[in-house]
Design an enzyme around this catalytic site. Structure first.
Site, PDB file in Angstrom:
ATOM      1  N   HIS A 135       2.042 -89.232  22.550  1.00 28.86           N
ATOM      2  CA  HIS A 135       1.906 -88.102  21.795  1.00 28.86           C
ATOM      3  C   HIS A 135       0.383 -87.793  21.475  1.00 28.86           C
ATOM      4  CE1 HIS A 135       1.507 -91.786  19.188  1.00 28.86           C
ATOM      5  NE2 HIS A 135       1.489 -90.963  18.245  1.00 28.86           N
TER       6      HIS A 135
ATOM      7  N   HIS B  81      -3.976 -95.694   9.037  1.00 25.76           N
ATOM      8  CA  HIS B  81      -4.211 -93.972   9.296  1.00 25.76           C
ATOM      9  C   HIS B  81      -4.966 -93.466   8.020  1.00 25.76           C
ATOM     10  CE1 HIS B  81      -0.501 -95.122  11.594  1.00 25.76           C
ATOM     11  NE2 HIS B  81      -0.792 -94.008  12.409  1.00 25.76           N
TER      12      HIS B  81
ATOM     13  N   GLU C 204      -2.321 -96.266  21.131  1.00 22.66           N
ATOM     14  CA  GLU C 204      -1.604 -96.983  20.180  1.00 22.66           C
ATOM     15  C   GLU C 204      -0.955 -98.262  20.994  1.00 22.66           C
ATOM     16  OE1 GLU C 204      -0.980 -94.335  16.145  1.00 22.66           O
ATOM     17  OE2 GLU C 204       0.717 -94.718  17.701  1.00 22.66           O
TER      18      GLU C 204
ATOM     19  N   HIS D 239       6.133 -96.171  15.490  1.00 31.99           N
ATOM     20  CA  HIS D 239       5.899 -96.032  13.984  1.00 31.99           C
ATOM     21  C   HIS D 239       6.049 -94.709  13.467  1.00 31.99           C
ATOM     22  CE1 HIS D 239       1.415 -97.240  14.206  1.00 31.99           C
ATOM     23  NE2 HIS D 239       1.436 -95.942  14.402  1.00 31.99           N
TER      24      HIS D 239
END
Length: 280
Positions: free
Chosen positions: A193, A59, A240, A12
């Site tokens: 990441h 977030h 995630e 996402h």
């Protein structure tokens, strides 16, 4: 009764949302990313789901660090796109399903998951980018959405095994709903990441592709990955991927893999995407 008919996982990445909104999808850098989602857009037209249970992480848009629920279920009628510091994305309001969400909440609490229930919650790129990738530019989303926000930003985060257990409980809860609904469950975020620190920019294709390979029928190995292993192998944000395990567990023991896509890089992130059909 309601039935989960498909499970979808996708990254996402916020920059994907920006490229989408600014009509950059056909630019040389972004075209390979968006081409990877053409298959699923056609798939969704045929599947025509009624409701998506969408596992994502906030977030610090709706839940700042002074309130960090482990699992938060969206029970509102609507969810507005969040302003993440540069204005809200120009996408439709997300329409919820409070009746179905209330059923899920009751059944999950009975199954000993102490949920936080969100009767108001703006939703950020973690939820709206996947919707854009699956449905394209639309005047309104063609599906109702039940957001399920998972804490992956503030320690302690839930374990891979606990997320698996949550997915299995969601499967049972959906099956007990008396109305006939075509339900999909999505897991979002990842893949490898890291956005800060000495390892900023880390991407681990070997880890990512092994995760994709095992997601069909070697899930016992994925359920044993510790939080430390996720950080070490896939970066600080790679955790995630525990949200993908919620999706996978909700599909039951056996699945058919329908589509897979992996691309490096998109912004500074590895993009992964997979579609499953549960096999009864």
């Amino acid at each position: 009764m309601a039935k989960i008919t498909a499970g979808i996982a996708t990254s996402h990445v916020p920059a994907i949302g920006a490229a989408f909104d600014m009509d950059k999808t056909q630019e040389e850098y972004w075209k390979p990313v968006f081409d990877g989602y053409e298959w699923v857009k056609e798939f969704q037209k045929t599947e025509d789901p009624d409701v998506v249970i969408l596992c994502y992480n906030d977030h610090a848009s709706a839940m700042m660090l002074d309130v960090v629920p482990t699992f938060a279920l969206g029970c509102a009628e609507e969810f507005e796109p969040a302003d993440e510091g540069w204005g809200a994305r120009p996408v439709p309001t997300v329409v919820g399903d409070p009746v179905f969400a209330s059923h899920l909440a009751e059944q999950l609490v009975i199954d000993e998951f102490d949920l936080t229930l969100m009767n108001h919650m703006d939703v950020d790129h973690g939820l709206t980018v996947p919707l854009s990738l699956m449905f394209g530019k639309v005047p309104e989303w063609p599906v109702r959405v039940i957001p399920l926000a998972i804490n992956v930003t503030q320690f302690p985060t839930p374990s891979a095994e606990r997320c698996w257990q949550l997915g299995a409980a969601i499967r049972d809860a959906v099956k007990s709903y008396p109305a006939g609904l075509n339900v999909q469950i999505w897991g979002t975020g990842g893949m490898s990441h890291q956005l800060q620190g000495p390892r900023a920019g880390l991407i681990n294709p070997e880890f990512d592709n092994a995760f994709l390979d095992k997601l069909s029928d070697r899930t016992d190995e994925l359920r044993k990955i510790t939080r430390l292993e996720f950080v070490r192998e896939s970066g600080t944000e790679g955790i995630e991927l525990i949200m993908w395990l919620i999706m996978r567990a909700a599909l039951g023991d056996k699945v058919e893999e329908l589509h897979r896509f992996y691309h490096v890089p998109a912004s500074n992130t590895a993009v992964g995407h997979i579609v499953f059909r549960p096999v009864d």
